[in-house]
Scaffold this active site. Structure first.
Site, PDB file in Angstrom:
ATOM      1  N   HIS B 192      -3.828  25.941  26.686  1.00 61.37           N
ATOM      2  CA  HIS B 192      -4.614  26.844  27.544  1.00 61.37           C
ATOM      3  C   HIS B 192      -3.916  27.231  28.847  1.00 61.37           C
ATOM      4  CE1 HIS B 192      -7.910  26.716  24.769  1.00 61.37           C
ATOM      5  NE2 HIS B 192      -7.789  25.407  24.689  1.00 61.37           N
ATOM      6  N   ARG B 231     -17.216  20.868  23.723  1.00 64.17           N
ATOM      7  CA  ARG B 231     -15.976  21.618  23.469  1.00 64.17           C
ATOM      8  C   ARG B 231     -14.754  20.753  23.744  1.00 64.17           C
ATOM      9  NH1 ARG B 231     -13.101  23.592  20.801  1.00 64.17           N
ATOM     10  NH2 ARG B 231     -12.052  25.596  20.898  1.00 64.17           N
ATOM     11  N   CYS B 235     -11.919  19.967  20.988  1.00 59.83           N
ATOM     12  CA  CYS B 235     -10.485  20.210  21.205  1.00 59.83           C
ATOM     13  C   CYS B 235      -9.700  18.939  20.925  1.00 59.83           C
ATOM     14  CB  CYS B 235     -10.232  20.640  22.648  1.00 59.83           C
ATOM     15  SG  CYS B 235     -10.160  22.422  22.852  1.00 59.83           S
TER      16      CYS B 235
END
Lengths: 97, 274
Positions: B192, B231, B235
């Site tokens: 990210h 989340r 991940c």
């Protein structure tokens, strides 16, 4: 001939017993290493499953398969411990300046 | 050889300096990274995640937002927010207004930990003799959706007080963000930050700048609402790491760091994502 047959059976049994013991020992070592990885916060989600698969193979009497799976589990647990040590030294390399 | 040693020393000093930089220097470097990498993104638009950098996907997402899949959760959350507990009180008695996003996450010096908005909801329930909600989805995600909706437009302004324990929590979150974990050996920053805009199989990886702005999210993959910590856990599972506990110290500190990195943007939750 008879002596030879008895010898082969004894040797075969000894080998099986040894493989079984080895699988047991490797499963224990993998479990211990995985506990250490968990305590460091680096446990992989595949290691516990591999340990369980090795235990199931051993329970089913498939010692050779159990040993193979246990060795793989132990390898993964030890790799995650290595990752923990390596990352403690290197995570900061990724911080933008 | 001497030159190589000197170069190594300089590199080491630079790296140590960035690892030890204060939160504000971190935030500036973090935001500059994304602004340089995605110069086309309009100021403030990183709150829209991957849609801030993918014009084609943005059109589809904007069409979804016309009839948002999180609308039901907002209504359910409002009802739960006002539902009276067995002791006659409700969540509404714990908060002066449901528009609370701007106050979280924060460092609670008495508790000695980071408190997220979802944790505060559960703390309120427990203080009033109720069981805490499960922390990844369901009722907590619904209450969070309602409170986030009421908070839309508030500025992200996380404060890291000058308290060694608060700074340690921030640094733990920072370390987790940049640390490779799991069998696939990925850090949050690999995907990210350095991988933002690149593809992982069929999906484009979103920029982490703005990541904390739009939670909870209705995710098509889940066919349901989920919290930010859901989340995080997803991940971590994807990279084959054992996830940490939702609302536990690790993910709360990560949320503290990640939200602080987005200071200056706006909260725009709840959101809809693939």
């Amino acid at each position: 001939m008879f002596k030879g047959l008895v010898g082969a059976v004894i040797l075969g049994s000894a080998m099986l017993a040894n493989a079984s013991q080895s699988a047991d020992a490797v499963i224990a070592a993998a479990t211990e290493a995985n506990k250490q990885a968990k305590s460091l916060g680096y446990e992989w989600n595949v290691t516990g499953k591999a340990i369980k698969a090795a235990q199931a193979a051993l329970k089913a009497g498939n010692e050779a398969e159990a040993l193979k799976l246990a060795e793989h589990a132990k390898y993964m647990a030890e790799a995650s411990i290595f990752q923990a040590g390596d990352e403690k030294k290197n995570w900061m390399l990724r911080v933008p300046k | 050889m001497k030159k190589l040693t000197q170069l190594g020393m300089v590199f080491g000093m630079v790296v140590s300096a960035s690892a030890l930089a204060g939160p504000e220097e971190d935030r500036t470097a973090f935001q500059n990274f994304y602004e340089k990498r995605f110069p086309q993104v309009v100021e403030g638009d990183f709150i829209n995640g991957v849609y801030s950098i993918l014009p084609g996907a943005r059109e589809q997402w904007e069409a979804i937002e016309e009839f948002p899949p999180y609308e039901v959760a907002i209504e359910e959350g409002e009802e739960l927010y006002n539902t009276v507990f067995a002791n006659g009180k409700s969540l509404a008695d714990c908060f002066d207004t449901p528009a609370q996003r701007e106050n979280y996450p924060y460092w609670d010096s008495e508790k000695g930990k980071v408190v997220t908005m979802e944790q505060a909801v559960n703390d309120c329930r427990v203080a009033n003799g109720e069981k805490p909600y499960k922390t990844k989805k369901g009722a907590l995600a619904a209450v969070s959706a309602y409170m986030s909706y009421e908070s839309r437009g508030q500025a992200i302004n996380v404060v890291i007080p000058d308290d060694p324990a608060a700074i340690a929590a921030y640094n733990e979150g920072k370390e987790l963000f940049y640390t490779k974990r799991g069998q696939l050996n990925f850090s949050c920053s690999d995907c990210h930050m350095y991988g933002a805009g690149l593809n992982a199989r069929a999906d484009t990886m979103s920029p982490a700048f703005g990541h904390a702005s739009h939670w909870p999210v209705y995710r098509s993959k889940w066919q349901a609402m989920g919290t930010l910590h859901r989340r995080f856990a997803g991940c971590n599972t994807n990279i084959r790491a054992k996830p940490f506990k939702a609302q536990g110290t690790e993910y709360s500190n990560l949320e503290y760091f990640l939200t602080y990195m987005s200071n200056g943007l706006e909260f725009n939750g709840p959101g809809a994502r693939k």
